[in-house]
Design an enzyme around this catalytic site. Structure first.
Site, mmCIF file in Angstrom:
data_model
loop_
_atom_site.group_PDB
_atom_site.id
_atom_site.type_symbol
_atom_site.label_atom_id
_atom_site.label_comp_id
_atom_site.label_asym_id
_atom_site.label_seq_id
_atom_site.Cartn_x
_atom_site.Cartn_y
_atom_site.Cartn_z
ATOM 1 N N ARG A 187 0.836 -1.200 0.000
ATOM 2 C CA ARG A 187 0.000 0.000 0.000
ATOM 3 C C ARG A 187 0.874 1.255 0.000
ATOM 4 O O ARG A 187 1.854 1.374 0.733
ATOM 5 C CB ARG A 187 -0.896 -0.006 1.234
ATOM 6 C CG ARG A 187 -1.832 1.206 1.356
ATOM 7 C CD ARG A 187 -1.246 2.304 2.208
ATOM 8 N NE ARG A 187 -2.212 3.377 2.448
ATOM 9 C CZ ARG A 187 -1.888 4.535 2.995
ATOM 10 N NH1 ARG A 187 -0.649 4.785 3.345
ATOM 11 N NH2 ARG A 187 -2.807 5.457 3.202
ATOM 12 N N THR B 205 -1.697 15.505 5.773
ATOM 13 C CA THR B 205 -1.512 14.362 6.656
ATOM 14 C C THR B 205 -2.886 13.756 6.914
ATOM 15 O O THR B 205 -3.902 14.413 6.736
ATOM 16 C CB THR B 205 -0.834 14.763 7.975
ATOM 17 O OG1 THR B 205 -0.697 13.601 8.801
ATOM 18 C CG2 THR B 205 -1.636 15.820 8.728
ATOM 19 N N GLY B 206 -2.888 12.516 7.343
ATOM 20 C CA GLY B 206 -4.165 11.857 7.606
ATOM 21 C C GLY B 206 -4.377 10.693 6.659
ATOM 22 O O GLY B 206 -3.419 10.175 6.074
#
Ligand code: ASP
Length: 323
Positions: free
Chosen positions: A214, A237-238
């Site tokens: 991934r 971000t996140g």
């Protein structure tokens, strides 16, 4: 064949009349074009404080924004206590630490690596891809081989703490990114040097316990990071899948080009995600800076914070959020 020939003829004619004038011109900067003569650095999460300090030191000594960005986030990559970037990063569900990083300079150059294993400083490998190859992005074993061939040392990235956390996770094997919890805390850093030039870097171990292979938003130019020195820069971000689907950082820079402030552009970036996804349990945070040295920060949920080094102060600030 005749089709091909007439196509070539048509495209040749089109090229001859081609105008390179932009459809959307960058809005003129309203303020002093070099607003922070001592430089400015902004970066995601608490680990941004130490990264900002290092980046700012480089700018203070007359260094460039891109050197500052690289050296700043290297501090985070080398900190084994952080479990979301570089050494100590939480592994994928098979126990492999795989790293993603990218960098952009003020001239529009970009370098990136993804799914990289065994190398401590992915951002510096990304820099080398940018500076020394004809490519923008290297992945997996190719990136690893490129790094080893260029003097980067093989490093064990899985620390005993992260191995223990992974073994604990294996008992339930529940894959569930948790809002603001350290299973996804990339560092994205934007820097402005004394000349007013902007650059940025972004580096992460990605989501903890992700599927092997991934890759998230962080190494994707335009998703985790985008810089256009005429306009500004943005970083994310996140939950990377949400950022990837909207190419968030590119979107934010383009909105700023059309006149949005960094704050407005970050808010629109978040809104764009929220209108298409159920974001109840998902976090994304954006940072942006423009040529006037104005900054913006916005997240889906409360809890996203960032470090801002400006006017001699380096401080943590809580971002506003949509929910
Ligand atoms: N955006 C990163 C990823 O999806 C993780 C994070 O920033 O929290 O890999």
């Amino acid at each position: 064949m005749s089709n091909r020939r007439s196509f070539l003829k048509r495209s040749g004619a089109a090229l001859a009349g081609l105008s390179l004038a932009p459809l959307v011109k960058a809005q003129p900067v309203k303020k002093d074009p070099i607003p922070y003569k001592k430089g400015l650095v902004i970066s995601t999460w608490w680990h941004g404080l130490a990264a900002n300090d290092e980046a700012h030191k480089i700018i203070a000594n007359g260094g460039t924004a891109v050197d500052a960005a690289e050296m700043g986030v290297r501090i985070t990559e080398a900190d084994a206590t952080g479990q979301s970037v570089g050494v100590g990063g939480l592994p994928d569900r098979d126990g492999n630490v795989t790293l993603d990083a990218c960098i952009m300079d003020s001239k529009g150059n970009a370098g990136s690596v993804c799914f990289l294993q065994d190398i401590l400083h992915p951002v510096s490998v990304a820099r080398k891809v940018m500076d020394d190859t004809p490519h923008v992005m290297l992945a997996g074993e190719g990136a690893r081989r490129f790094a080893l061939d260029n003097g980067f040392e093989k490093t064990k990235l899985l620390t005993p703490e992260s191995e223990k956390a992974w073994k604990e996770w294996l008992k339930e094997k529940e894959y569930k990114p948790i809002i603001n919890i350290e299973n996804h805390d990339t560092i994205g850093l934007l820097s402005m040097d004394k000349a007013g030039d902007i650059a940025g870097a972004c580096t992460t171990s990605g989501l903890a316990y992700k599927m092997h292979g991934r890759v998230g938003d962080s190494p994707i130019i335009g998703a985790g990071l985008f810089v256009d020195n005429e306009v500004g820069g943005a970083t994310a971000t996140g939950l990377g899948e949400l950022v990837l689907r909207t190419l968030g950082s590119f979107l934010i820079v383009e909105l700023m080009r059309q006149g949005a402030s960094p704050q407005e552009a970050c808010e629109e970036g978040v809104r764009r995600i929220a209108e298409r996804n159920n974001v109840k349990d998902m976090q994304v945070g954006y940072l942006a800076v423009n040529k006037a040295g104005e900054v913006g920060a916005y997240a889906i949920h409360p809890g996203f914070n960032y470090a801002l080094h400006r006017d001699g102060h380096n401080e943590m600030i809580d971002a506003k959020s949509m929910l």
